[in-house]
Design a protein around this motif. Sequence first.
Motif, PDB file in Angstrom:
ATOM      1  N   ASN A 249       0.769  -1.214  -0.017  1.00 29.36           N
ATOM      2  CA  ASN A 249      -0.047  -0.121   0.089  1.00 29.36           C
ATOM      3  C   ASN A 249       0.904   1.175   0.027  1.00 29.36           C
ATOM      4  O   ASN A 249       0.569   2.202  -0.689  1.00 29.36           O
ATOM      5  N   SER A 270     -10.693   1.300   0.516  1.00 28.92           N
ATOM      6  CA  SER A 270      -9.679   0.341   0.972  1.00 28.92           C
ATOM      7  C   SER A 270     -10.234  -0.395   2.097  1.00 28.92           C
ATOM      8  O   SER A 270     -10.873   0.294   2.822  1.00 28.92           O
ATOM      9  N   SER A 272      -8.366  -2.636   3.752  1.00 29.30           N
ATOM     10  CA  SER A 272      -7.186  -3.372   4.520  1.00 29.30           C
ATOM     11  C   SER A 272      -6.211  -2.212   5.154  1.00 29.30           C
ATOM     12  O   SER A 272      -4.919  -2.585   5.482  1.00 29.30           O
ATOM     13  N   ILE A 273      -6.614  -0.967   4.953  1.00 26.43           N
ATOM     14  CA  ILE A 273      -5.788   0.189   5.472  1.00 26.43           C
ATOM     15  C   ILE A 273      -6.436   0.763   6.591  1.00 26.43           C
ATOM     16  O   ILE A 273      -7.644   1.324   6.669  1.00 26.43           O
ATOM     17  N   ALA A 274      -5.845   0.723   7.823  1.00 22.34           N
ATOM     18  CA  ALA A 274      -6.265   1.304   9.021  1.00 22.34           C
ATOM     19  C   ALA A 274      -5.432   2.198   9.515  1.00 22.34           C
ATOM     20  O   ALA A 274      -4.451   2.751   8.893  1.00 22.34           O
ATOM     21  N   THR A 291     -12.314   4.229   3.572  1.00 22.26           N
ATOM     22  CA  THR A 291     -11.946   3.069   4.252  1.00 22.26           C
ATOM     23  C   THR A 291     -13.271   2.284   4.571  1.00 22.26           C
ATOM     24  O   THR A 291     -14.181   3.257   4.939  1.00 22.26           O
ATOM     25  N   TRP A 293     -14.334  -0.387   7.607  1.00 23.24           N
ATOM     26  CA  TRP A 293     -14.144  -1.196   8.690  1.00 23.24           C
ATOM     27  C   TRP A 293     -15.350  -1.241   9.752  1.00 23.24           C
ATOM     28  O   TRP A 293     -16.311  -1.015   9.240  1.00 23.24           O
ATOM     29  N   TYR A 296     -13.002   2.566  14.361  1.00 28.09           N
ATOM     30  CA  TYR A 296     -12.037   3.706  14.135  1.00 28.09           C
ATOM     31  C   TYR A 296     -11.488   4.215  15.426  1.00 28.09           C
ATOM     32  O   TYR A 296     -12.328   4.026  16.433  1.00 28.09           O
ATOM     33  N   SER A 322      -6.479   0.432  15.641  1.00 24.82           N
ATOM     34  CA  SER A 322      -7.439   0.270  14.481  1.00 24.82           C
ATOM     35  C   SER A 322      -8.406  -0.860  14.803  1.00 24.82           C
ATOM     36  O   SER A 322      -8.286  -1.515  15.629  1.00 24.82           O
ATOM     37  N   ILE A 390      -8.986   8.394  11.155  1.00 29.12           N
ATOM     38  CA  ILE A 390     -10.078   8.070  10.241  1.00 29.12           C
ATOM     39  C   ILE A 390     -11.449   8.600  11.023  1.00 29.12           C
ATOM     40  O   ILE A 390     -11.718   8.087  11.843  1.00 29.12           O
TER      41      ILE A 390
END
Length: 415
Positions: A249, A270, A272-274, A291, A293, A296, A322, A390
């Motif tokens: 990344n 994305s 898989s980006i934390a 992102t 998820w 956060y 994360s 985030i």
Amino acid sequence: MSGLITRRGLLAGISALGAGAALSACGAKTGGDTSKAAGAKADTSGDTVRVGLLNSLSGTMAISEVTVHNALLLAVKEINAAGGVLGKQLKPVSQDGASDWPTFAEKAQALITDSKVVATFGCWTSASRKAVKPVFERNKSLLFYPVQYEGLEQSPYIFYSGATTNQQIVPALDYLKKQGLTKLYLVGSDYVFPRTANKIIKTYAKANGMEVLGEDYAPLGSTEFATIVNKVRSAGADAVFNTLNGDSNVAFFKEYKSAGLTAKKLPVLSVSIAEEEVKSIGTQYLEGQLTAWNYYQTTPGAANEKFVAAYQAAYGKDKPTSDPMEAAYISVHLWKAMVEKAGSFDVEKVKAASDGITFDAPEGKVTVDGATQHVHKTARIGKVTASGLIEEVWNSGGPIKPDPYLKGYDWAADL
């Protein structure tokens, strides 16, 4: 490609049919002495019991997995400080999967046979999970897997505390569709999670009036993205759906910015980006990007404030939390609750006690679904800010029941 990502290991997870490939790729390392392995029993005879921590502490995935390992240690420390589990202190035993899937299988067997752990917590990539899955099933030992994944799997000896597809990827696609971003370009690492996720994305797109204009993969650890970024720039897409993992990344987003692409011109979503990866990549490359998820660092609530404070007290005020870290952290607490409900460390009794177990998690209340051994989780879309954190821009309004095989979606019937 990192020297630790061997061709043999990578083949363990390349296809969406991955379980069989993973088994053949692992070869003797996952097999070992099966008669000895089958008789391996956890040691609960003393005042302490061992728990296994299985993470990549080296190699291309260390950028993500070291922090998960730290979160697991934090949970163990908290549980011990509160009296342990059934009156016994937990002794963590760490093994380095080294970003190599056969090594994960070998280390999993060592934790079960040599360390005689009562449960293991860890893995990140689906390739590593596929590699260890037969080890835990053969030994009838429990693995708690903390990372979002591609779904289409259940194992009697794995609990999944990260999101399955209907709790992350499907809500992310719903969000993009509502934003009018219907022309997608897919970029991912070349192993089971991105390939299976993109198969699901393409099936969703076909049924929901969206188009996939391109699809490219790079080896895990790859740093060469000029060709892929040029293809993305010229495709005419509205958004990029990114399933790259690990330090690839870093190279991708640097090349993305160098090509003049920004979040305003062509947003990247994305999965898989934390926060830890944002810090490693640099906010100058990620500000404004999206992102998907379930947690956060900025998620509101007293439980999260306590979690963030405890983690930063242990590892540094500048260390972010994360989603995978949080999912790992809660997995240890959920296991503790299962054991105490069962009144035993016995694996079958713990499994039988799992349904309906709840925990006031940093992400909000989570509940174990005993039928699938997944967890009810709230979906969240976030945007990277200049601070490196985030900020949530959308959530599902409450926990979503796990549906790993997407049985509740007509468009997914052929998957």
